[in-house]
Design a protein around this motif. Sequence first.
Motif, PDB file in Angstrom:
ATOM      1  N   SER A  62       0.844  -1.195   0.000  1.00 22.05           N
ATOM      2  CA  SER A  62       0.000   0.000   0.000  1.00 22.05           C
ATOM      3  C   SER A  62       0.875   1.238   0.000  1.00 22.05           C
ATOM      4  CB  SER A  62      -0.910   0.013   1.230  1.00 22.05           C
ATOM      5  OG  SER A  62      -1.801  -1.070   1.184  1.00 22.05           O
ATOM      6  N   LEU A  63       0.329   2.317  -0.550  1.00 22.64           N
ATOM      7  CA  LEU A  63       1.070   3.574  -0.664  1.00 22.64           C
ATOM      8  C   LEU A  63       0.530   4.605   0.313  1.00 22.64           C
ATOM      9  CD1 LEU A  63       1.352   2.158  -3.488  1.00 22.64           C
ATOM     10  CD2 LEU A  63       1.535   4.422  -4.434  1.00 22.64           C
ATOM     11  N   GLU A  64       1.390   5.504   0.728  1.00 18.95           N
ATOM     12  CA  GLU A  64       0.994   6.701   1.466  1.00 18.95           C
ATOM     13  C   GLU A  64       0.829   7.783   0.402  1.00 18.95           C
ATOM     14  OE1 GLU A  64      -0.390   9.311   3.341  1.00 18.95           O
ATOM     15  OE2 GLU A  64       0.202   7.758   4.782  1.00 18.95           O
ATOM     16  N   THR A  65      -0.413   8.068   0.040  1.00 18.09           N
ATOM     17  CA  THR A  65      -0.674   8.930  -1.112  1.00 18.09           C
ATOM     18  C   THR A  65      -0.422  10.417  -0.856  1.00 18.09           C
ATOM     19  OG1 THR A  65      -3.029   9.053  -0.547  1.00 18.09           O
ATOM     20  CG2 THR A  65      -2.343   7.313  -2.074  1.00 18.09           C
ATOM     21  N   LYS A  66      -0.150  10.786   0.381  1.00 19.97           N
ATOM     22  CA  LYS A  66       0.145  12.192   0.666  1.00 19.97           C
ATOM     23  C   LYS A  66       1.606  12.539   0.373  1.00 19.97           C
ATOM     24  CE  LYS A  66      -3.395  12.364   4.185  1.00 19.97           C
ATOM     25  NZ  LYS A  66      -3.675  12.330   5.603  1.00 19.97           N
ATOM     26  N   ASN A  67       2.444  11.518   0.305  1.00 15.27           N
ATOM     27  CA  ASN A  67       3.881  11.719   0.072  1.00 15.27           C
ATOM     28  C   ASN A  67       4.274  11.267  -1.326  1.00 15.27           C
ATOM     29  OD1 ASN A  67       4.039  12.444   2.802  1.00 15.27           O
ATOM     30  ND2 ASN A  67       4.445  10.342   3.418  1.00 15.27           N
ATOM     31  N   ASP A  68       5.466  11.685  -1.748  1.00 13.42           N
ATOM     32  CA  ASP A  68       5.978  11.194  -3.022  1.00 13.42           C
ATOM     33  C   ASP A  68       6.170   9.690  -2.931  1.00 13.42           C
ATOM     34  OD1 ASP A  68       5.967  13.675  -4.168  1.00 13.42           O
ATOM     35  OD2 ASP A  68       8.132  14.002  -3.989  1.00 13.42           O
ATOM     36  N   PHE A  69       5.748   8.988  -3.953  1.00 15.56           N
ATOM     37  CA  PHE A  69       5.822   7.536  -4.009  1.00 15.56           C
ATOM     38  C   PHE A  69       7.154   7.045  -4.579  1.00 15.56           C
ATOM     39  CE2 PHE A  69       5.037   4.108  -7.247  1.00 15.56           C
ATOM     40  CZ  PHE A  69       5.121   3.038  -6.379  1.00 15.56           C
ATOM     41  N   ILE A  70       7.699   7.785  -5.530  1.00 11.09           N
ATOM     42  CA  ILE A  70       8.874   7.311  -6.250  1.00 11.09           C
ATOM     43  C   ILE A  70       9.868   8.450  -6.442  1.00 11.09           C
ATOM     44  CG2 ILE A  70       7.756   7.699  -8.491  1.00 11.09           C
ATOM     45  CD1 ILE A  70       9.232   5.196  -9.518  1.00 11.09           C
ATOM     46  N   ILE A  94      18.501   4.087 -10.218  1.00 16.17           N
ATOM     47  CA  ILE A  94      17.951   3.417  -9.040  1.00 16.17           C
ATOM     48  C   ILE A  94      16.672   4.160  -8.655  1.00 16.17           C
ATOM     49  CG2 ILE A  94      18.324   2.767  -6.633  1.00 16.17           C
ATOM     50  CD1 ILE A  94      21.354   2.826  -7.244  1.00 16.17           C
ATOM     51  N   PHE A  95      15.537   3.480  -8.833  1.00 15.91           N
ATOM     52  CA  PHE A  95      14.238   4.043  -8.493  1.00 15.91           C
ATOM     53  C   PHE A  95      13.858   3.554  -7.103  1.00 15.91           C
ATOM     54  CE2 PHE A  95      14.406   3.671 -13.099  1.00 15.91           C
ATOM     55  CZ  PHE A  95      14.030   4.940 -13.498  1.00 15.91           C
ATOM     56  N   GLN A  96      13.616   4.488  -6.202  1.00 16.57           N
ATOM     57  CA  GLN A  96      13.222   4.146  -4.839  1.00 16.57           C
ATOM     58  C   GLN A  96      11.711   4.322  -4.718  1.00 16.57           C
ATOM     59  OE1 GLN A  96      13.939   6.865  -1.509  1.00 16.57           O
ATOM     60  NE2 GLN A  96      15.019   5.164  -0.522  1.00 16.57           N
ATOM     61  N   LEU A  97      11.026   3.265  -4.254  1.00 12.32           N
ATOM     62  CA  LEU A  97       9.578   3.266  -4.096  1.00 12.32           C
ATOM     63  C   LEU A  97       9.253   3.217  -2.608  1.00 12.32           C
ATOM     64  CD1 LEU A  97       8.881   0.450  -6.712  1.00 12.32           C
ATOM     65  CD2 LEU A  97       9.077   2.889  -7.138  1.00 12.32           C
ATOM     66  N   SER A  98       8.307   4.029  -2.175  1.00 10.93           N
ATOM     67  CA  SER A  98       7.945   4.105  -0.759  1.00 10.93           C
ATOM     68  C   SER A  98       6.597   3.439  -0.506  1.00 10.93           C
ATOM     69  CB  SER A  98       7.861   5.562  -0.315  1.00 10.93           C
ATOM     70  OG  SER A  98       9.101   6.186  -0.505  1.00 10.93           O
ATOM     71  N   GLU A 101       4.087   2.057   5.113  1.00 10.90           N
ATOM     72  CA  GLU A 101       4.693   1.631   6.372  1.00 10.90           C
ATOM     73  C   GLU A 101       6.148   2.076   6.481  1.00 10.90           C
ATOM     74  OE1 GLU A 101       4.069  -2.580   6.109  1.00 10.90           O
ATOM     75  OE2 GLU A 101       2.049  -2.428   6.941  1.00 10.90           O
ATOM     76  N   ASP A 102       6.510   3.086   5.732  1.00  7.32           N
ATOM     77  CA  ASP A 102       7.870   3.635   5.719  1.00  7.32           C
ATOM     78  C   ASP A 102       8.927   2.618   5.294  1.00  7.32           C
ATOM     79  OD1 ASP A 102       7.022   6.191   6.448  1.00  7.32           O
ATOM     80  OD2 ASP A 102       7.097   5.697   8.575  1.00  7.32           O
ATOM     81  N   LYS A 103       8.529   1.628   4.507  1.00  7.72           N
ATOM     82  CA  LYS A 103       9.485   0.711   3.906  1.00  7.72           C
ATOM     83  C   LYS A 103       9.845   1.260   2.538  1.00  7.72           C
ATOM     84  CE  LYS A 103       7.639  -3.364   6.153  1.00  7.72           C
ATOM     85  NZ  LYS A 103       6.863  -4.582   5.997  1.00  7.72           N
ATOM     86  N   VAL A 104      11.006   0.886   2.050  1.00  4.02           N
ATOM     87  CA  VAL A 104      11.402   1.304   0.713  1.00  4.02           C
ATOM     88  C   VAL A 104      11.794   0.078  -0.106  1.00  4.02           C
ATOM     89  CG1 VAL A 104      12.090   3.654   1.308  1.00  4.02           C
ATOM     90  CG2 VAL A 104      13.762   1.813   1.457  1.00  4.02           C
ATOM     91  N   PHE A 105      11.467   0.146  -1.368  1.00  8.74           N
ATOM     92  CA  PHE A 105      11.835  -0.872  -2.329  1.00  8.74           C
ATOM     93  C   PHE A 105      12.619  -0.203  -3.436  1.00  8.74           C
ATOM     94  CE2 PHE A 105       7.570  -2.480  -0.808  1.00  8.74           C
ATOM     95  CZ  PHE A 105       8.108  -3.378   0.098  1.00  8.74           C
ATOM     96  N   TYR A 106      13.350  -1.007  -4.209  1.00 10.67           N
ATOM     97  CA  TYR A 106      14.185  -0.457  -5.271  1.00 10.67           C
ATOM     98  C   TYR A 106      13.978  -1.239  -6.555  1.00 10.67           C
ATOM     99  CZ  TYR A 106      16.525   1.508  -1.228  1.00 10.67           C
ATOM    100  OH  TYR A 106      16.795   2.162  -0.048  1.00 10.67           O
ATOM    101  N   ILE A 107      13.895  -0.499  -7.632  1.00  8.61           N
ATOM    102  CA  ILE A 107      13.924  -1.093  -8.955  1.00  8.61           C
ATOM    103  C   ILE A 107      15.037  -0.377  -9.701  1.00  8.61           C
ATOM    104  CG2 ILE A 107      12.698  -1.463 -11.128  1.00  8.61           C
ATOM    105  CD1 ILE A 107      10.114  -1.574  -9.425  1.00  8.61           C
ATOM    106  N   ILE A 108      16.002  -1.160 -10.146  1.00 13.61           N
ATOM    107  CA  ILE A 108      17.129  -0.601 -10.886  1.00 13.61           C
ATOM    108  C   ILE A 108      16.892  -0.943 -12.351  1.00 13.61           C
ATOM    109  CG2 ILE A 108      19.632  -0.599 -11.171  1.00 13.61           C
ATOM    110  CD1 ILE A 108      19.780  -1.558  -8.194  1.00 13.61           C
ATOM    111  N   ALA A 109      16.734   0.077 -13.154  1.00 14.67           N
ATOM    112  CA  ALA A 109      16.369  -0.116 -14.555  1.00 14.67           C
ATOM    113  C   ALA A 109      16.883   1.049 -15.390  1.00 14.67           C
ATOM    114  CB  ALA A 109      14.856  -0.226 -14.697  1.00 14.67           C
TER     115      ALA A 109
END
Length: 123
Positions: A62-70, A94-98, A101-109
């Motif tokens: 799930s996303l926190e839609t009030k903050n930047d997502f990527i 390196i794309f950082q996705l939020s 729950e304040d976790k971050v994921f990464y997609i490198i592309a």
Amino acid sequence: MKEDVIAVINKRVKEFIFLDASIYKYHDDGLTLALSEDFTYFHNFEIRFRNVFTVISNTSWSLETKNDFIRILENSEESCHLNLKYGVVIGNSIFQLSTDEDKVFYIIAEDIELIDNVVRYYS
């Protein structure tokens, strides 16, 4: 330009009160994320990554839609750490996705694209 696409994606995400993200397709060198208010019936839009090098992510969140997502990580301690750990090839970002729950994921592309079309699962 990637930064322009990122800005449009973040603006689009902020239009929603609630939004989930899920890996929709991963084929060859392309990864598509679907973002939706209700995955039971449809998804609102897609984010496509081209020439994917590394994925460090859950399959859905799930996303926190009030903050930047990527955002794109550049010239930071975190980007240096990821570059060294995964041997990122020059030309990739390196794309950082939020998450909510304040976790971050990464997609490198190599590249990113927004597909702003609703995809319905039922006719």
